[in-house]
Design an enzyme around this catalytic site. Structure first.
Site, PDB file in Angstrom:
ATOM      1  N   GLU A  20       0.823  -1.225   0.000  1.00  0.00           N
ATOM      2  CA  GLU A  20       0.000   0.000   0.000  1.00  0.00           C
ATOM      3  C   GLU A  20       0.853   1.268   0.000  1.00  0.00           C
ATOM      4  O   GLU A  20       0.694   2.143   0.876  1.00  0.00           O
ATOM      5  CB  GLU A  20      -0.962  -0.015   1.198  1.00  0.00           C
ATOM      6  CG  GLU A  20      -1.969  -1.138   1.114  1.00  0.00           C
ATOM      7  CD  GLU A  20      -3.112  -1.072   2.116  1.00  0.00           C
ATOM      8  OE1 GLU A  20      -3.048  -0.260   3.056  1.00  0.00           O
ATOM      9  OE2 GLU A  20      -4.085  -1.816   1.941  1.00  0.00           O
ATOM     10  N   GLU A  48      -5.515  -8.481  -0.338  1.00  0.00           N
ATOM     11  CA  GLU A  48      -6.238  -8.136   0.899  1.00  0.00           C
ATOM     12  C   GLU A  48      -7.698  -7.919   0.533  1.00  0.00           C
ATOM     13  O   GLU A  48      -8.005  -6.999  -0.239  1.00  0.00           O
ATOM     14  CB  GLU A  48      -5.666  -6.870   1.564  1.00  0.00           C
ATOM     15  CG  GLU A  48      -4.337  -7.100   2.252  1.00  0.00           C
ATOM     16  CD  GLU A  48      -3.878  -5.910   3.090  1.00  0.00           C
ATOM     17  OE1 GLU A  48      -4.729  -5.225   3.691  1.00  0.00           O
ATOM     18  OE2 GLU A  48      -2.655  -5.678   3.119  1.00  0.00           O
TER      19      GLU A  48
HETATM   20  O1  AHR Z   1      -5.146  -5.867   7.017  1.00  0.00           O
HETATM   21  C1  AHR Z   1      -4.984  -4.742   7.819  1.00  0.00           C
HETATM   22  C2  AHR Z   1      -4.306  -3.603   7.078  1.00  0.00           C
HETATM   23  O2  AHR Z   1      -5.124  -3.156   6.036  1.00  0.00           O
HETATM   24  C3  AHR Z   1      -3.013  -3.931   6.399  1.00  0.00           C
HETATM   25  O3  AHR Z   1      -1.921  -3.845   7.253  1.00  0.00           O
HETATM   26  C4  AHR Z   1      -2.922  -2.873   5.336  1.00  0.00           C
HETATM   27  O4  AHR Z   1      -2.194  -3.310   4.228  1.00  0.00           O
HETATM   28  C5  AHR Z   1      -4.360  -2.542   5.026  1.00  0.00           C
HETATM   29  O5  AHR Z   1      -4.588  -1.191   5.033  1.00  0.00           O
END
Ligand code: AHR
Length: 533
Positions: free
Chosen positions: A173, A292
């Site tokens: 990210e 994610e």
């Molecule tokens: O999964 C929790 C967080 O969400 C992770 O660390 C990040 O990559 C995202 O913003």
């Protein structure tokens, strides 16, 4: 009762279903690692301090790949801290999650835990506070067989064979203002390309994931992907997508249709990647690593965590979502969105796995149990095999504030060598839907399983005291009659059906917990039953 008719033609394939679609994500965050997978004093802990009850549940979940060690955490992480004698490992600050990192668990411990679980390791390198050199060092330590300082150090640390990690994320990210070392698309694209080239020089067989936007709602979404891929297109294999969904302002109708947003998100990233491909006249195709995704009630996370200089708790409980039936139904439909795009989404990670935004809860010193989101994941991982098929849904729709008009019934299908799996969601909040599918083209005439996640209360959840309130139940109102499958879906529900040709042996069930519906139940016998019976 509402009615919907599905058309499935086995000739209309989307693409092969990659086993990597059923990956998950474990981050050094909250009680995900410490107090989640690892709790040395727990009655079910093994000799390495790993909880056997958690290992059993993760195995049942059918997780194929696990992304590690972050997440936001990785952007401040020194991988060397987590290898070597434990007593010599430094204690650090976990700046991402304002906690203390003891480094008790690092690469070796996590890889051996994954060996127990039977899943592939996917590593992320720190491109926030570190760069190409440290990524190369980690790669050398992990993948070079022997004969160099770092590979021999790994051997001395107890791992004679290389870890052989194939999938690597180039940071995390990097567009996010919350990220240590946030960069512009231009800066990050150049750094990612340089790092990818160097890593491939060391190990040409790697599969590399470049960071896409941290959410489709980021103001730079789309342009970020274009610029980053403009730099790194020839050097990477995947671009990442991240998405978290939640019910906002009591708008359950919009929330249940979250997969509509995921469909659009995937299609926008594919379009952007293919635009860069066209401009570069490249023969390569960049796929998507949806590394994610989940339901996460981010709006309930306080914007300002207490961040005192003298208070860095050890594994504080963070984002331990209780999860409800509605959340499980949404997770089921997000998996259906991934299947619908199986031609381009070839890797994905449910974020996360234990305690933190997780399908598995583990109480300190106590039990571990399945949350409602566990069931659609485990069942889709078990049944979705072979190729994903296009499904046309002819049925009712409804209007949502967030996504416009959406179909009441969401559907996905897979087929594999005389067997098929069908996944269905009823988004209606008060009405049942009868779904019919002509199975002639699919050539499957035996219904092996019909399992439904539903509850009269869409907000029902499992707790330490009531671990089985929500579970999958056989759907008694599913049958194949004269070559047509008919199934009645309760309101706010997720259903999986497994079918086969009478000529195909019953597929093995890989030993996972399940409830079986009677095969080819005559519809006339069951139609008068209610869901609760
Ligand atoms: O999964 C929790 C967080 O969400 C992770 O660390 C990040 O990559 C995202 O913003």
């Amino acid at each position: 009762m509402l009615q919907a008719r599905l058309t499935i033609d086995p000739a209309r394939t989307v693409g092969p279903v990659s086993r990597r679609l059923f990956g998950a994500f474990v981050e050094h965050m909250g009680r995900g690692v410490y107090g989640g997978i690892h709790e040395p004093g727990h009655p079910r802990a093994d000799g390495n301090g790993f909880r056997r009850d958690v290992i059993e549940l993760v195995t049942e979940l059918g997780v194929t790949t696990v992304r590690y060690p972050g997440g936001n955490f990785v952007s401040g992480y020194r991988w060397e801290d987590g290898v070597g004698p434990r007593e010599e490992r430094p204690v650090r600050l976990n700046l991402a999650w304002h906690s203390t990192e003891t480094n008790e668990i690092g690469l070796h411990e996590f890889a051996s835990w994954l060996d127990e679980v039977g899943a592939e390791l996917m590593l992320a390198v720190n491109l926030g506070t570190r760069g190409t050199l440290e990524a190369l060092d980690l790669l050398e330590y992990a993948n070079v067989p022997s004969g160099t300082t770092l590979s021999d150090r790994r051997r001395r640390n107890g791992r004679p064979e290389p870890f052989g990690v194939r999938m690597w994320c180039l940071g995390n990210e990097m567009d996010g203002p919350w990220q240590l070392g946030q960069r512009s698309a231009d800066d990050y694209g150049k750094l990612a390309a340089r790092t990818a080239k160097a890593m491939r020089q060391l190990d040409p067989d790697l599969e590399l994931v470049v960071c896409g936007s941290s959410a489709a709602s980021m103001p730079t979404f789309g342009e970020w992907e274009r610029v980053v891929l403009g730099h790194a297109y020839d050097d990477v294999d995947y671009i990442s997508c991240h998405a978290y969904y939640e019910e906002k302002d009591g708008d359950l109708g919009s929330f249940l249709a979250s997969a509509t947003d995921m469909d659009r998100f995937i299609e926008a990233v594919v379009a952007t990647a293919d635009h860069v491909k066209a401009v570069r006249r490249s023969p390569r195709t960049i796929n998507l690593s949806f590394d994610e995704w989940n339901v996460w009630y981010l709006s309930r996370v306080p914007a300002d965590l207490p961040r005192r200089i003298d208070d860095w708790p050890l594994a504080p409980p963070l984002s331990e979502e209780p999860y409800t039936v509605a959340d499980g139904v949404v997770v089921g439909s997000l998996l259906m969105s991934l299947l619908r795009h199986a031609d381009r989404v070839t890797s994905a990670s449910l974020a996360q796995l234990v305690n933190v935004i997780a399908p598995i809860a583990a109480e300190p010193g106590g039990p571990a149990w399945r949350k409602p989101t566990f069931f659609p994941f485990a069942t889709t991982s078990r049944l979705a095999r072979g190729v994903a098929l296009e499904v046309d849904v002819d049925g009712p729709g409804y209007d949502t504030a967030a996504h416009g008009r959406v179909p009441v019934v969401d559907a996905a299908a897979t087929a594999d060598d005389g067997t098929a799996a069908l996944f269905l969601v009823n988004r209606a909040q008060a009405e049942e839907v009868e779904v019919s599918v002509d199975l002639a083209a699919l050539g499957t005439d035996v219904l092996d399983e019909a399992l439904t996640l539903a509850d009269p209360d869409p907000y029902a959840a499992n707790t330490a005291g009531q671990q089985d309130r929500v579970r999958l139940r056989p759907n008694p109102r599913a049958a194949v009659v004269d070559g047509t499958l008919r199934v009645t879906l309760p309101p706010v529900s997720w259903t999986a059906l497994s079918l086969r040709s009478a000529r195909t042996d019953r597929p093995s069930t890989t030993g996972q917990q399940q409830d079986h519906a009677p095969a080819t139940t005559p519809a006339t016998e069951t139609r008068s039953r209610t869901w609760q019976q």
